[in-house]
Design a protein around this motif. Structure first.
Motif, short mmCIF file in Angstrom:
data_model
loop_
_atom_site.label_atom_id
_atom_site.label_comp_id
_atom_site.label_asym_id
_atom_site.label_seq_id
_atom_site.Cartn_x
_atom_site.Cartn_y
_atom_site.Cartn_z
N PHE A 1 56.06 61.71 -25.10
CA PHE A 1 54.76 61.79 -25.77
C PHE A 1 54.93 61.92 -27.28
CE2 PHE A 1 51.37 64.43 -27.56
CZ PHE A 1 50.23 63.78 -27.12
N ALA A 2 55.88 62.78 -27.71
CA ALA A 2 56.11 62.99 -29.14
C ALA A 2 56.54 61.69 -29.82
CB ALA A 2 57.17 64.07 -29.34
N TYR A 3 57.45 60.95 -29.18
CA TYR A 3 57.91 59.68 -29.78
C TYR A 3 56.82 58.61 -29.72
CZ TYR A 3 62.71 61.12 -30.61
OH TYR A 3 63.83 61.75 -31.11
N ALA A 4 55.92 58.69 -28.74
CA ALA A 4 54.82 57.72 -28.67
C ALA A 4 53.88 57.90 -29.86
CB ALA A 4 54.05 57.88 -27.36
N ILE A 5 53.75 59.14 -30.35
CA ILE A 5 52.90 59.39 -31.53
C ILE A 5 53.58 58.83 -32.77
CG2 ILE A 5 51.91 61.20 -32.98
CD1 ILE A 5 51.64 62.88 -30.42
N HIS A 6 54.84 59.21 -33.00
CA HIS A 6 55.61 58.71 -34.15
C HIS A 6 57.06 59.14 -33.98
CE1 HIS A 6 56.87 57.89 -38.30
NE2 HIS A 6 55.78 57.13 -38.38
N SER A 7 57.97 58.31 -34.47
CA SER A 7 59.40 58.64 -34.36
C SER A 7 59.74 59.94 -35.06
CB SER A 7 60.25 57.50 -34.94
OG SER A 7 60.05 56.32 -34.22
N ASP A 8 59.11 60.20 -36.22
CA ASP A 8 59.39 61.45 -36.95
C ASP A 8 58.92 62.67 -36.17
OD1 ASP A 8 60.52 60.01 -38.98
OD2 ASP A 8 58.72 60.01 -40.24
N VAL A 9 57.81 62.53 -35.45
CA VAL A 9 57.33 63.64 -34.61
C VAL A 9 58.33 63.92 -33.49
CG1 VAL A 9 55.49 64.42 -33.06
CG2 VAL A 9 54.92 63.15 -35.14
N GLY A 10 58.83 62.85 -32.87
CA GLY A 10 59.83 63.02 -31.81
C GLY A 10 61.11 63.65 -32.32
N ASN A 11 61.57 63.20 -33.49
CA ASN A 11 62.84 63.70 -34.04
C ASN A 11 62.79 65.18 -34.41
OD1 ASN A 11 64.11 61.22 -33.79
ND2 ASN A 11 63.65 60.58 -35.88
N THR A 12 61.60 65.71 -34.69
CA THR A 12 61.50 67.10 -35.16
C THR A 12 60.79 68.02 -34.17
OG1 THR A 12 59.47 66.52 -36.36
CG2 THR A 12 61.54 66.44 -37.60
N CYS A 13 60.54 67.53 -32.93
CA CYS A 13 59.83 68.38 -31.97
C CYS A 13 60.76 69.45 -31.40
CB CYS A 13 59.20 67.55 -30.86
SG CYS A 13 60.34 66.83 -29.69
N VAL A 14 60.21 70.64 -31.19
CA VAL A 14 60.98 71.76 -30.64
C VAL A 14 60.29 72.36 -29.41
CG1 VAL A 14 62.12 72.39 -32.80
CG2 VAL A 14 59.87 73.36 -32.26
N GLY A 15 59.05 72.00 -29.17
CA GLY A 15 58.32 72.55 -28.04
C GLY A 15 57.03 71.79 -27.83
N ALA A 16 56.31 72.15 -26.76
CA ALA A 16 55.05 71.48 -26.47
C ALA A 16 54.10 72.42 -25.75
CB ALA A 16 55.30 70.23 -25.62
N LYS A 17 52.82 72.18 -25.95
CA LYS A 17 51.78 72.88 -25.19
C LYS A 17 51.07 71.85 -24.32
CE LYS A 17 50.75 76.64 -28.44
NZ LYS A 17 49.71 77.26 -29.28
N VAL A 18 51.07 72.09 -23.02
CA VAL A 18 50.37 71.22 -22.07
C VAL A 18 49.16 71.98 -21.56
CG1 VAL A 18 50.54 69.93 -19.92
CG2 VAL A 18 52.51 70.07 -21.44
N ASP A 19 47.97 71.45 -21.85
CA ASP A 19 46.72 72.15 -21.53
C ASP A 19 46.73 73.57 -22.10
OD1 ASP A 19 45.68 69.95 -20.24
OD2 ASP A 19 46.42 70.55 -18.27
N ARG A 20 47.17 73.68 -23.37
CA ARG A 20 47.17 74.91 -24.16
C ARG A 20 48.19 75.95 -23.68
NH1 ARG A 20 40.75 76.05 -25.47
NH2 ARG A 20 40.30 73.98 -26.36
N ARG A 21 49.07 75.58 -22.79
CA ARG A 21 50.12 76.50 -22.34
C ARG A 21 51.47 75.95 -22.72
NH1 ARG A 21 48.34 78.38 -16.20
NH2 ARG A 21 46.33 79.34 -16.78
N LEU A 22 52.37 76.83 -23.19
CA LEU A 22 53.71 76.40 -23.55
C LEU A 22 54.43 75.82 -22.33
CD1 LEU A 22 54.89 79.27 -25.92
CD2 LEU A 22 54.55 76.87 -26.55
N ALA A 23 55.11 74.70 -22.52
CA ALA A 23 55.84 74.05 -21.42
C ALA A 23 57.15 73.50 -21.96
CB ALA A 23 54.99 72.91 -20.83
N PRO A 24 58.19 73.45 -21.13
CA PRO A 24 59.47 72.86 -21.57
C PRO A 24 59.30 71.40 -21.96
CG PRO A 24 59.74 74.07 -19.50
CD PRO A 24 58.27 73.98 -19.75
#
Length: 734
Positions: free
Chosen positions: A439-462
């Motif tokens: 998902f991060a890389y689908a938004i932009h390569s820079d977003v994918g390269n610097t992602c460290v976490g994600a919230k799925v439906d407002r909850r932290l998820a691996p």
């Protein structure tokens, strides 16, 4: 434009010469050319039909005297390819390109000559389809991959290139019986892996289904025959039931005041075969599903029909899909629902408009627009296709080689879509199984390269969490973060995979250059004043001798272990071999290891060295330096390559974490693992993995992988563990 061809009873005169066609084939050739021009004449201007006929004669002359393996003149193949495209109503440039698509590849005519006769647009189409036959490749796979890369680049400039290629492949598959069995299987596999999915990705489902069925018939002829016979036997019984279904649905829609076409829909053999394989179902369970297609005037009526169908037959929960509100990647739109039919028999219903139906059958070929002065955007499906091609171009720029690019394309060609939302409500389409990293890389390569976490439906998820349709995903980024190589184990999109590989390769190259420079400087100590004092001409000549593009390439090769620094140093030393500053022990000074060198310096998992251990380095080709403890059991096997070994030492102050393995035998008691974890935590260490194996009823062996700073830190951990009353035996592995 050259003079038009003349036809008399037993010959065709083109540019003052009789075309070299056997009398036995002349009438057949005339018939095929007239048939093609008649089909094209239904929608092209008369002068455009004349240009098409001119291309027919030009191609006939170019391929004169050449025959296919079936024994018929070669010109029959391009005529058939052009006819396939004419049936879909392509423009006259595309039809001319189809007629001439093998001319550059198989005849002495060049792209420039075609341009003179038929214009640059047709010449570019022909060149885009032509293979790279003049280049020598190391393997068939490499040649195939490079040719596909060339084709995708040409597609990005003009989508009609792939239309010609697909029609070419379709006719080749229809006439594949003349080839040897191994060639048939190879071509069929390539068709199923590449061409049929491309046709599907472009929305050309009618063409995709024929390619898939033909591919199955040549790849697995016995299975195809058995399936075909089984379908034929059951079709007779089904026809009456499908007819009754159509009549009942039609009657219900008329009662609702809805005008619609209702028709039965048969599954194609490849679809049946795939469902049997992947779901492990017998033929009767796959084929015991009745399918109908309902075609209406507009999208609003589609939803009215859906309501009528759900009142006529009960819907099966979870089997409804709205591709009208959220179209597929190739522009496909339709409502899909599965119903409980008479006697509980499942009914698959597709509800769509006439325009959606045409789009579903021919995809980007629908409403083809290549008019002068237009914006060139074409239909919605064409815009989606161009967006997909832009992604492919981005992937090919990041891919390290053609084979890697082809593998990425294959991954991208088999999406089973999931639709998720950004926090702003934008829809992001991903293949099934996609993760937060995808998902991060689908938004932009820079977003994918610097992602460290994600919230799925407002909850932290691996980050490795698979996403489901309807979820809202928010990516957490840190500017200093960088991609983790472990992501390659779970990402599924080609863009994410290509971006991660590109970043890691770029990072590894930078690290390899720095390490290579350190190794070469070390090898030169005592012989010269260092790299900075070597003549530029000497360095340049060495780079040219090794056929490299820059001195950095040479340093990267040294850092990756592909070249030995000592041998390169000898080539760079003065020719007389004398230097007053030479010190016999200077070049034997060990290389200092910081522990933060990156991917080009790794630590052997067999012995897991720590700062404070006596160590030695091994130059592993393609990986750089692998550091081992000096008494590692694997060193003996490497001793046969003494030139690969390098003296290394730890820097005085190393600031990094390292892995250490321990094996601990303990008394098997309740809560013993919690006691061990607490003891390790008290020493400021972290447990990376923990595994247990029961030796007997009273004793358990615990295998620990810890993160520690150095040998002294590990010693504190060991002392702490040995104080536990449950501890029986403790050893460091490796």
């Amino acid at each position: 434009m050259s003079a038009p061809a003349r036809e008399v009873r037993n010959e065709i005169i083109y540019q003052g010469r009789k075309l070299a066609v056997d009398d036995d084939w002349l009438d057949d050739l005339r018939l095929r050319i007239d048939d093609l021009c008649a089909i094209a004449g239904e929608y092209l201007e008369p002068d455009q039909v004349d240009q098409l006929r001119e291309a027919c004669y030009f191609a006939t002359e170019a391929h004169a005297g050449v025959y296919r393996k079936s024994g018929e003149p070669y010109i029959f193949h391009p005529l058939a390819v052009a006819r396939i495209l004419a049936n879909v109503r392509f423009d006259h440039e595309t039809l001319q390109g189809a007629l001439l698509h093998d001319v550059i590849e198989d005849t002495p005519y060049s792209k420039e000559q075609i341009g003179v006769h038929f214009g640059p647009e047709v010449a570019n189409l022909v060149d885009g389809v032509s293979k790279l036959t003049q280049i020598q490749f190391n393997s068939k796979l490499e040649a195939q991959a490079e040719n596909f890369r060339k084709m995708f680049l040409a597609m990005a400039k003009d989508l009609r290139v792939i239309m010609i290629k697909l029609a070419d492949r379709l006719h080749n598959m229809r006439t594949l019986g003349a080839m040897r069995p191994e060639s048939r299987r190879r071509i069929a596999r390539e068709t199923l892996e590449i061409y049929a999915p491309i046709a599907g990705r472009l929305g050309m489902n009618h063409l995709r289904q024929e390619l898939e069925d033909l591919g199955l018939s040549h790849l697995h002829p016995l299975r195809f025959q058995i399936l075909q016979d089984a379908v034929r036997k059951m079709s007779g019984n089904r026809r009456e039931i499908v007819g009754q279904l159509e009549a009942r649905i039609q009657s219900r829609l008329e009662d609702e005041g809805i005008t619609a076409r209702v028709m039965g829909r048969s599954k194609h053999l490849w679809g049946i075969y795939q469902k049997m394989r992947h779901k492990r179902l017998p033929f009767k369970e796959v084929y015991d599903v009745y399918a109908v297609r309902i075609i209406v005037e507009n999208a609003d009526t589609c939803y009215r029909v859906l309501g009528a169908m759900h009142s006529l037959y009960k819907p099966i929960m979870g089997r409804f899909k709205d591709y009208i509100a959220i179209p597929k990647a190739n522009g496909y739109q339709s409502l899909h629902t599965v119903l409980f039919g008479p006697n509980g028999v499942p009914i698959e219903a597709q509800i769509r408009t006439e325009e959606m139906h045409v789009m579903a059958e021919v995809g980007v070929a629908a409403h083809w627009r290549y008019k002068s002065g237009s914006d060139g955007q074409g239909s919605h499906a064409q815009q989606r296709a161009r967006e997909w091609l832009r992604k492919l171009l981005d992937m090919q720029r990041r891919a390290g080689n053609p084979v890697e690019f082809l593998e990425s394309v294959k991954v991208d060609l088999f999406p089973d879509e999931v639709y998720v939302f950004t926090p702003r409500g934008e829809i992001i389409e991903l293949p099934r199984g996609a993760t937060a990293v995808d998902f991060a890389y689908a938004i932009h390569s820079d977003v994918g390269n610097t992602c460290v976490g994600a919230k799925v439906d407002r909850r932290l998820a691996p980050l490795r969490t698979p996403l489901s349709t309807g979820q809202t995903v928010e990516v957490i980024i840190t500017p200093t973060a960088r991609p983790n190589p472990a992501w390659l184990n779970f990402v599924v999109t080609a863009k994410a995979r290509a971006s991660i590989r590109h970043y890691l390769k770029h990072l590894q190259r930078e690290e390899a250059i720095l390490l290579g420079k350190r190794l070469l400087e070390k090898a030169l100590i005592g012989h010269t004043g260092g790299l900075g004092e070597l003549p530029t001409e000497h360095l340049r000549s060495l780079v040219q001798e090794f056929n490299l593009s820059s001195f950095d390439d040479l340093l990267a090769d040294i850092g990756l272990g592909n070249r030995v620094a000592a041998l390169i140093a000898k080539r760079l030393m003065p020719e007389d071999g004398t230097d007053e500053t030479t010190s016999p022990d200077a070049s034997t000074q060990p290389l200092l290891i910081k522990g933060t060198e990156g991917t080009v310096v790794s630590f052997g998992k067999c012995c897991r060295p720590l700062p404070g251990d006596a160590i030695i380095g091994y130059l592993n080709t393609g990986r750089g330096i692998v550091v081992h403890r000096d008494h590692c059991k694997n060193i003996a096997g490497y001793r046969k390559n003494p030139d690969k070994w390098i003296e290394v030492e730890w820097e005085p102050h190393v600031n990094a974490d390292f892995g250490a393995e321990l094996r601990l035998d303990v008394v098997n008691r309740r809560g013993v693992l919690a006691t061990i974890a607490a003891a390790i935590s008290a020493t400021d260490s972290n447990i990376e993995t923990i595994n247990t194996s029961e030796r007997d009823g009273n004793t358990t062996t615990v295998h620990l992988l810890l993160n520690v700073r150095d040998r002294a830190h590990l010693a504190r951990v060991i002392r702490q563990l040995r104080t536990l009353p449950e501890a029986l035996k403790l050893v460091r592995r490796g």
